[in-house]
Structure formats: structure tokens, C-alpha cells
Design a protein around this motif. Structure first.
Motif, PDB file in Angstrom:
ATOM      1  N   PRO A  26       0.833  -1.207   0.000  1.00 37.26           N
ATOM      2  CA  PRO A  26       0.000   0.000   0.000  1.00 37.26           C
ATOM      3  C   PRO A  26       0.865   1.254   0.000  1.00 37.26           C
ATOM      4  O   PRO A  26       2.006   1.248   0.469  1.00 37.26           O
ATOM      5  N   PRO A  28       0.897   4.698   1.671  1.00 34.74           N
ATOM      6  CA  PRO A  28       0.201   5.403   2.757  1.00 34.74           C
ATOM      7  C   PRO A  28      -0.268   6.805   2.399  1.00 34.74           C
ATOM      8  O   PRO A  28      -1.327   7.247   2.863  1.00 34.74           O
ATOM      9  N   SER A  29       0.488   7.505   1.579  1.00 29.51           N
ATOM     10  CA  SER A  29       0.128   8.878   1.218  1.00 29.51           C
ATOM     11  C   SER A  29      -0.912   8.951   0.107  1.00 29.51           C
ATOM     12  O   SER A  29      -1.442  10.036  -0.180  1.00 29.51           O
ATOM     13  N   PRO A  31      -3.949   6.532  -0.196  1.00 29.45           N
ATOM     14  CA  PRO A  31      -4.555   5.332   0.385  1.00 29.45           C
ATOM     15  C   PRO A  31      -5.279   4.428  -0.599  1.00 29.45           C
ATOM     16  O   PRO A  31      -5.432   3.234  -0.345  1.00 29.45           O
ATOM     17  N   ASP A 124       6.071   9.180  -2.319  1.00 35.82           N
ATOM     18  CA  ASP A 124       5.062   8.135  -2.137  1.00 35.82           C
ATOM     19  C   ASP A 124       5.694   6.749  -2.186  1.00 35.82           C
ATOM     20  O   ASP A 124       5.367   5.870  -1.377  1.00 35.82           O
ATOM     21  N   LEU A 127       7.632   6.090   1.003  1.00 39.76           N
ATOM     22  CA  LEU A 127       6.743   5.762   2.115  1.00 39.76           C
ATOM     23  C   LEU A 127       6.212   4.335   2.009  1.00 39.76           C
ATOM     24  O   LEU A 127       6.001   3.661   3.032  1.00 39.76           O
ATOM     25  N   ALA A 128       6.033   3.850   0.797  1.00 39.88           N
ATOM     26  CA  ALA A 128       5.521   2.489   0.603  1.00 39.88           C
ATOM     27  C   ALA A 128       6.512   1.422   1.062  1.00 39.88           C
ATOM     28  O   ALA A 128       6.109   0.295   1.352  1.00 39.88           O
ATOM     29  N   GLY A 130       8.001   1.558   3.850  1.00 42.46           N
ATOM     30  CA  GLY A 130       7.930   1.522   5.303  1.00 42.46           C
ATOM     31  C   GLY A 130       8.997   2.361   5.977  1.00 42.46           C
ATOM     32  O   GLY A 130       9.006   2.475   7.211  1.00 42.46           O
TER      33      GLY A 130
END
Length: 241
Positions: A26, A28-29, A31, A124, A127-128, A130
Motif C-alpha cells: 500500500p 500510505p500517502s 490510500p 510516495d 513511504l511504501a 515503510g
């Protein structure tokens, strides 16, 4: 500012993080997206923009391409679109007339637009994985340019698409490390008015301050350490990406 170099650098980082995270991770930024969705989106954007660079200003909006659904296939497809975009941006004078969705209709619009499009989506992808984002990911001058493009170009586009300004007041945006200030005059239902440098008579109702990097992330709705003081409803009243 070499926007094409930024596109190349940010694309390389985005690809690495996307491969590390994997297609089903996923984002996160964003969704509603997986990494596969993110990669397909940026591949389509690069391919589409490559056509826009060589489309005359009186031409029709280029048709939107469709990337493959398979993760491995989309990377190969993206390679072609990305290479075409970079080659055309390098070969085309920035002041050559071209189709754009906003602004004066020059090919240089696309180098700037794709540099910032790619950079935000690089966050993005990071962030994916983790990982936590570093506090500073972008050069202050580049990040400040991204804030400026957002406020002076993209907000106007969002308003045209039916996302109006929904608050009234005066907002000061200050990126100290870049030495940049924007004065925003918001009127509900009206176009955003952006002025710079600071007018001594400007009395703000709210302030958005921090590094250019933090403000860049904030206006694009990504995790940020920017500081808001005053009437926070003014920030919510800006059209967002």
C-alpha cells in the motif's frame, strides 16, 4: 535549474523504492493506491507528457495512454515513455510553443511540471517501503520552485476543474532557507491571488512556515514538519492535489 536532471534523478529513486516495496504494497500517502497503481500512474504521466511536449499549442489534448497491468511489463513500458520524455525535453527549446493545460503554452512547462510530479511521487514510493522520510529530501531552491508552481499554476488548474477556494482570508507562506515568501489572498469562490515579495501592509490571518522542503510536502498533502499558526481553515480552503 536543470529540471530534466531532476526528472532523471527522482525517477531513479522512485523506481528503486517501488521495486523494494513490491507491487502489492500500500502507498500510505495515496490510500487508494498500491505500488503497482503508483508505477502505472507515473509511467502513464511520463508517456503522456512526452507527447504534449511535441504537440502544438493549438492541438488537441494528447490522448491518455494505458500502461500494462503486469508489474514487470509496466517497467519496460515506462522505460520507453521515460526515455522519450527526457530526449524530447533535451532536444526541444524551452521557449518553443507547445500544448499545456495551464500557463503560456511553452515546452519548458513540461520539464518543470514533470520534475515536481516525479519528485512528489518519489516520496510516495519511499513511504511504501515503510521507511521514514528524511527531514530534508530536496534542495531548498527546487522545493521552493515546487511550492511556487503549486500556488501559481496548479491551484488555478484545480479551480478550473471544479475545486474552488472555500475560505476567505490572508495567508503568508514563508520558506526561510530558500528566502522565499508568498502572500495569498483567498476569497471563497474566487481565484487565488498570489503576491511576492512581501507587502509591508499585508496582515496575515495565518502563516505556513518551515523549510522549503517541509512546505513543498505540506501543499501536496504529504507528511511534513511545516508549522501552521493562526486560522488553519485557510489551509483547508486551498484546493489540494
Amino acid at each position: 535549474m536543470d529540471f530534466v536532471a531532476q526528472i532523471e534523478s527522482q525517477t531513479s529513486s522512485l523506481r528503486s523504492s517501488a521495486l523494494e516495496a513490491g507491487p502489492d504494497a500500500p502507498v500510505p500517502s495515496c490510500p487508494e493506491w498500491t505500488v503497482l497503481d503508483l508505477v502505472r500512474h507515473i509511467a502513464e504521466v511520463h508517456t503522456w507528457a512526452a507527447e504534449a511536449v511535441v504537440t502544438g499549442p493549438a492541438g488537441s489534448r494528447p490522448a491518455w495512454p494505458q500502461a500494462p497491468q503486469d508489474f514487470d511489463d509496466v517497467f519496460s513500458w515506462w522505460d520507453n515513455g521515460f526515455s522519450l520524455l527526457v530526449d524530447r525535453l533535451r532536444e526541444t527549446p524551452a521557449d518553443r510553443p507547445a500544448w499545456t493545460f495551464q500557463g503560456p503554452g511553452l515546452a519548458g512547462f513540461w520539464a518543470r511540471r514533470q520534475a515536481h510530479e516525479t519528485s512528489i511521487h518519489r516520496l510516495d514510493a519511499d513511504l511504501a517501503t515503510g521507511r521514514e522520510l528524511p527531514p530534508l529530501a530536496f534542495d531548498p531552491e527546487f522545493a521552493a520552485d515546487g511550492v511556487d508552481e503549486y500556488l501559481t499554476v496548479l491551484v488555478g488548474r484545480r479551480i478550473e476543474l471544479g475545486f474552488p477556494v472555500t475560505a476567505t482570508g490572508r495567508l503568508l507562506v514563508h520558506a526561510a532557507d530558500a528566502g522565499r515568501t508568498w502572500e495569498l489572498r483567498l476569497t471563497e469562490g474566487e481565484p487565488l491571488v498570489v503576491a511576492a515579495p512581501r507587502d509591508s501592509a499585508f496582515e496575515e490571518d495565518a502563516t505556513l512556515a518551515g523549510t522549503a522542503d517541509a512546505i513543498y510536502r505540506f501543499v501536496y498533502g504529504r507528511p511534513s514538519h511545516a508549522i501552521v499558526t493562526g486560522d488553519e481553515s485557510l489551509l483547508a480552503g486551498l484546493p489540494r492535489p
